[in-house]
Design a protein around this motif. Structure first.
Motif, PDB file in Angstrom:
ATOM      1  N   GLY A 128       0.812  -1.204   0.000  1.00  0.00           N
ATOM      2  CA  GLY A 128       0.000   0.000   0.000  1.00  0.00           C
ATOM      3  C   GLY A 128       0.850   1.259   0.000  1.00  0.00           C
ATOM      4  N   PHE A 129       1.949   1.238   0.744  1.00  0.00           N
ATOM      5  CA  PHE A 129       2.877   2.368   0.793  1.00  0.00           C
ATOM      6  C   PHE A 129       3.405   2.679  -0.600  1.00  0.00           C
ATOM      7  N   LEU A 130       3.847   1.652  -1.310  1.00  0.00           N
ATOM      8  CA  LEU A 130       4.417   1.862  -2.636  1.00  0.00           C
ATOM      9  C   LEU A 130       3.368   2.395  -3.604  1.00  0.00           C
ATOM     10  N   ALA A 131       2.179   1.796  -3.595  1.00  0.00           N
ATOM     11  CA  ALA A 131       1.112   2.257  -4.486  1.00  0.00           C
ATOM     12  C   ALA A 131       0.762   3.710  -4.187  1.00  0.00           C
ATOM     13  N   TYR A 132       0.735   4.053  -2.907  1.00  0.00           N
ATOM     14  CA  TYR A 132       0.358   5.411  -2.538  1.00  0.00           C
ATOM     15  C   TYR A 132       1.387   6.423  -3.014  1.00  0.00           C
ATOM     16  N   HIS A 133       2.667   6.097  -2.898  1.00  0.00           N
ATOM     17  CA  HIS A 133       3.684   7.068  -3.291  1.00  0.00           C
ATOM     18  C   HIS A 133       3.808   7.187  -4.802  1.00  0.00           C
ATOM     19  N   VAL A 134       3.425   6.171  -5.544  1.00  0.00           N
ATOM     20  CA  VAL A 134       3.308   6.332  -6.998  1.00  0.00           C
ATOM     21  C   VAL A 134       2.170   7.311  -7.300  1.00  0.00           C
ATOM     22  N   ARG A 135       1.056   7.188  -6.593  1.00  0.00           N
ATOM     23  CA  ARG A 135      -0.069   8.107  -6.796  1.00  0.00           C
ATOM     24  C   ARG A 135       0.306   9.523  -6.388  1.00  0.00           C
ATOM     25  N   PHE A 136       1.087   9.650  -5.330  1.00  0.00           N
ATOM     26  CA  PHE A 136       1.541  10.962  -4.900  1.00  0.00           C
ATOM     27  C   PHE A 136       2.462  11.577  -5.949  1.00  0.00           C
ATOM     28  N   ALA A 137       3.367  10.775  -6.508  1.00  0.00           N
ATOM     29  CA  ALA A 137       4.259  11.265  -7.560  1.00  0.00           C
ATOM     30  C   ALA A 137       3.452  11.722  -8.775  1.00  0.00           C
ATOM     31  N   LYS A 138       2.438  10.961  -9.141  1.00  0.00           N
ATOM     32  CA  LYS A 138       1.621  11.353 -10.292  1.00  0.00           C
ATOM     33  C   LYS A 138       0.855  12.643 -10.008  1.00  0.00           C
ATOM     34  N   PHE A 139       0.449  12.829  -8.766  1.00  0.00           N
ATOM     35  CA  PHE A 139      -0.185  14.088  -8.373  1.00  0.00           C
ATOM     36  C   PHE A 139       0.788  15.257  -8.577  1.00  0.00           C
ATOM     37  N   LEU A 140       2.044  15.074  -8.183  1.00  0.00           N
ATOM     38  CA  LEU A 140       3.036  16.136  -8.330  1.00  0.00           C
ATOM     39  C   LEU A 140       3.367  16.391  -9.800  1.00  0.00           C
ATOM     40  N   LEU A 141       3.283  15.363 -10.635  1.00  0.00           N
ATOM     41  CA  LEU A 141       3.522  15.543 -12.068  1.00  0.00           C
ATOM     42  C   LEU A 141       2.324  16.182 -12.765  1.00  0.00           C
ATOM     43  N   ALA A 142       1.136  15.965 -12.215  1.00  0.00           N
ATOM     44  CA  ALA A 142      -0.055  16.610 -12.783  1.00  0.00           C
ATOM     45  C   ALA A 142      -0.124  18.085 -12.411  1.00  0.00           C
ATOM     46  N   ALA A 143       0.540  18.454 -11.301  1.00  0.00           N
ATOM     47  CA  ALA A 143       0.410  19.804 -10.755  1.00  0.00           C
ATOM     48  C   ALA A 143       0.780  20.910 -11.748  1.00  0.00           C
ATOM     49  N   PRO A 144       1.901  20.839 -12.478  1.00  0.00           N
ATOM     50  CA  PRO A 144       2.203  21.936 -13.412  1.00  0.00           C
ATOM     51  C   PRO A 144       1.124  22.123 -14.474  1.00  0.00           C
ATOM     52  N   HIS A 145       0.570  21.023 -14.961  1.00  0.00           N
ATOM     53  CA  HIS A 145      -0.499  21.117 -15.956  1.00  0.00           C
ATOM     54  C   HIS A 145      -1.748  21.740 -15.339  1.00  0.00           C
ATOM     55  N   LEU A 146      -2.152  21.224 -14.180  1.00  0.00           N
ATOM     56  CA  LEU A 146      -3.374  21.722 -13.552  1.00  0.00           C
ATOM     57  C   LEU A 146      -3.210  23.155 -13.062  1.00  0.00           C
ATOM     58  N   ASN A 147      -2.029  23.507 -12.563  1.00  0.00           N
ATOM     59  CA  ASN A 147      -1.819  24.884 -12.126  1.00  0.00           C
ATOM     60  C   ASN A 147      -1.926  25.858 -13.289  1.00  0.00           C
ATOM     61  N   ALA A 148      -1.466  25.437 -14.463  1.00  0.00           N
ATOM     62  CA  ALA A 148      -1.621  26.284 -15.653  1.00  0.00           C
ATOM     63  C   ALA A 148      -3.097  26.454 -16.002  1.00  0.00           C
ATOM     64  N   VAL A 149      -3.874  25.372 -15.858  1.00  0.00           N
ATOM     65  CA  VAL A 149      -5.315  25.450 -16.116  1.00  0.00           C
ATOM     66  C   VAL A 149      -5.986  26.367 -15.097  1.00  0.00           C
ATOM     67  N   TYR A 150      -5.650  26.196 -13.826  1.00  0.00           N
ATOM     68  CA  TYR A 150      -6.273  27.019 -12.788  1.00  0.00           C
ATOM     69  C   TYR A 150      -5.953  28.498 -12.993  1.00  0.00           C
ATOM     70  N   ALA A 151      -4.722  28.798 -13.417  1.00  0.00           N
ATOM     71  CA  ALA A 151      -4.362  30.189 -13.686  1.00  0.00           C
ATOM     72  C   ALA A 151      -5.208  30.749 -14.821  1.00  0.00           C
ATOM     73  N   ASP A 171      12.205   3.371 -12.557  1.00  0.00           N
ATOM     74  CA  ASP A 171      11.893   2.378 -13.580  1.00  0.00           C
ATOM     75  C   ASP A 171      10.704   2.800 -14.444  1.00  0.00           C
ATOM     76  N   ARG A 172       9.790   3.568 -13.859  1.00  0.00           N
ATOM     77  CA  ARG A 172       8.592   3.995 -14.597  1.00  0.00           C
ATOM     78  C   ARG A 172       8.707   5.419 -15.141  1.00  0.00           C
ATOM     79  N   ARG A 173       9.872   5.968 -15.094  1.00  0.00           N
ATOM     80  CA  ARG A 173      10.082   7.388 -15.358  1.00  0.00           C
ATOM     81  C   ARG A 173       9.446   7.867 -16.666  1.00  0.00           C
ATOM     82  N   GLU A 174       9.792   7.249 -17.766  1.00  0.00           N
ATOM     83  CA  GLU A 174       9.272   7.707 -19.070  1.00  0.00           C
ATOM     84  C   GLU A 174       7.761   7.547 -19.154  1.00  0.00           C
ATOM     85  N   ARG A 175       7.281   6.446 -18.604  1.00  0.00           N
ATOM     86  CA  ARG A 175       5.834   6.224 -18.626  1.00  0.00           C
ATOM     87  C   ARG A 175       5.105   7.279 -17.811  1.00  0.00           C
TER      88      ARG A 175
END
Length: 461
Positions: A311-334, A397-401
């Motif tokens: 569960g820890f590993l799955a959660y931190h992948v989701r957290f990383a994806k949240f941080l990668l979505a942030a620049p896109h979403l912040n541009a939308v919110y602006a 390992d999942r970096r490019e994806r």
């Protein structure tokens, strides 16, 4: 009779929560004279699903409450029928975005929105399976109380009936589009261990969730407040504020939207991305639609599964994806904030086309920013050591994806916005009947709560 949808999406054992939310539904029907459709969207595995079916079957009859419990197969059948009837292009793709193979916080709520349309509801009220209600004098404190008292009403009618008003008087004729509160208890994002191990690393990692450009002192304050909701303060009395609600002050476990919002624009359907279901909170705020902020905060807790290594590993992948979505979403919110009232048409309704344009523009952020973010996470997690090193290896390992998915998720969101109005219209035209096993009399005597309930002493009935 006004009909509303109180929904509980879940993929984990939560029979106790089902019983508690059913009690909240009964409270709403009893005090406001409405029909409450309790909608449980269940993605649990077979043994847990069976427990939930037993819990639903054992719910005591409640006048004005009708319970719908759909497993994923039943949800898929409904979605396929409605999406096909909508006539949208690429119906199979839209179906995948509505019910993906992985965990999607936005998609599960989008399904609630669409089913609420088919149920003929005027609003959707969402709760989460990993949360509980606060109590006062032995009675649960239900957010639905404030949600039903305000949603859809002209904002000016609530002046003097809420505890306080901080709404621009120019917005008084607009209807209340959202009512929400926050949470108390454990953090919404489970990063407290990082803070305990290394506060400097914590500040760097959590800082990635914030838009650029804040003065350093503000940035530190925002980092300190992030993911903590309303802290630990216990409920003692009602406090309601009529305002354009800040997205920092509410949580999706304690939220309600009028259909004028969710029937026009869905949530991002990104897979394995925490925070992907907060988009409409930003949209309501940036379009200057009135809301009510209340303090009937829900108690958040972390399940045992999240503490396990898997569960820890799955959660931190989701957290990383949240941080990668942030620049896109912040541009939308602006862009949404810049548009302001232009997000609404002449009738005061959200212009989905304007939102879709902002989302498509948000796809085109500088790709080097997310490369930098992954570098920061890699360095930070390796500094923390232990199972964070395993998380760093997984992200490497999942970096490019992960980089590709951050872009594709935004493009998918734009596609879903384009299809959404046709899909929700098709849902509205195909009403769902009440299941015979859970039908409750909707015309039982009830007392409609006066508007003053928004600030009633203690507010507990």
């Amino acid at each position: 009779m006004r009909r509303v949808c109180l929904t509980l999406p879940t993929n984990r054992a939560c029979a106790e929560t089902i019983r508690a939310v059913a009690e909240e539904a009964a409270h709403g029907a009893r005090h406001f004279g409405v029909e409450v459709r309790l909608l449980i969207l269940d993605s649990s595995d077979a043994p847990v699903l069976a427990e939930h079916r037993a819990a639903v079957a054992a719910l005591p009859p409640a006048p004005g409450v009708v319970t719908h419990h759909f497993d994923e197969a039943e949800q898929r059948d409904f979605l396929r029928e409605v999406i096909t009837a909508s006539g949208v292009t690429a119906p199979d793709r839209v179906l995948d975005l509505m019910l993906p193979a992985g965990v999607s916080y936005g998609a599960c709520t989008n399904r609630a929105f669409l089913i609420a349309e088919a149920l003929g509801c005027s609003s959707v009220h969402r709760r989460d399976s990993d949360s509980r209600y606060q109590h006062l004098d032995g009675a649960p404190v239900f957010p639905l109380h404030h949600e039903l008292a305000a949603l859809g009403r002209r904002a000016g009618e609530l002046t003097g009936q809420v505890t306080r008003s901080r709404l621009d008087p120019a917005l008084a004729d607009r209807p209340v589009a959202m009512v929400g509160g926050s949470f108390v208890g454990e953090m919404s994002v489970d990063v407290e261990e990082i803070r305990r191990i290394d506060p400097v690393v914590y500040e760097e990692v959590v800082g990635l969730s914030l838009p650029e450009g804040y003065p350093e002192i503000w940035r530190r304050n925002l980092v300190a407040e992030s993911f903590r909701g309303a802290g630990t303060a216990r409920f003692t009395d009602d406090l309601t504020t009529l305002t354009t609600v800040s997205p920092m002050r509410v949580d999706m476990c304690n939220i309600a939207f009028d259909r004028a919002v969710y029937a026009r624009v869905p949530l991002p359907p990104a897979i394995d991305t925490i925070g992907s279901d907060y988009f409409l909170i930003h949209l309501v705020h940036d379009a200057r639609l009135p809301g009510v902020l209340h303090n009937r905060h829900i108690v958040n807790f972390h399940t045992g599964e999240r503490r396990s290594d898997e569960g820890f590993l799955a959660y931190h992948v989701r957290f990383a994806k949240f941080l990668l979505a942030a620049p896109h979403l912040n541009a939308v919110y602006a862009a949404l904030k810049e548009s302001g009232d232009a997000l609404l048409d002449g009738d005061g309704r959200v212009r989905a086309s304007a939102v879709a344009t902002a989302v498509r523009d948000g796809v085109r952020t500088d790709p080097t920013e997310n490369v930098r973010r992954l570098d920061v996470l890699d360095r930070a997690y390796r500094t923390l050591g232990g199972r964070y090193t395993t998380a760093a290896d997984t992200l490497r390992d999942r970096r490019e994806r992960l980089l590709d998915e951050a872009v594709r998720d935004m493009a998918d969101f734009a596609l879903l916005i384009d299809a959404w109005e046709a899909v929700t219209r098709a849902g509205r035209e195909r009403p769902l009947a009440a299941p015979p096993s859970s039908a409750r009399p909707a015309d039982a005597p009830g007392t409609r709560e006066p508007a003053a309930a928004l600030r009633s002493p203690k507010g507990i009935a």
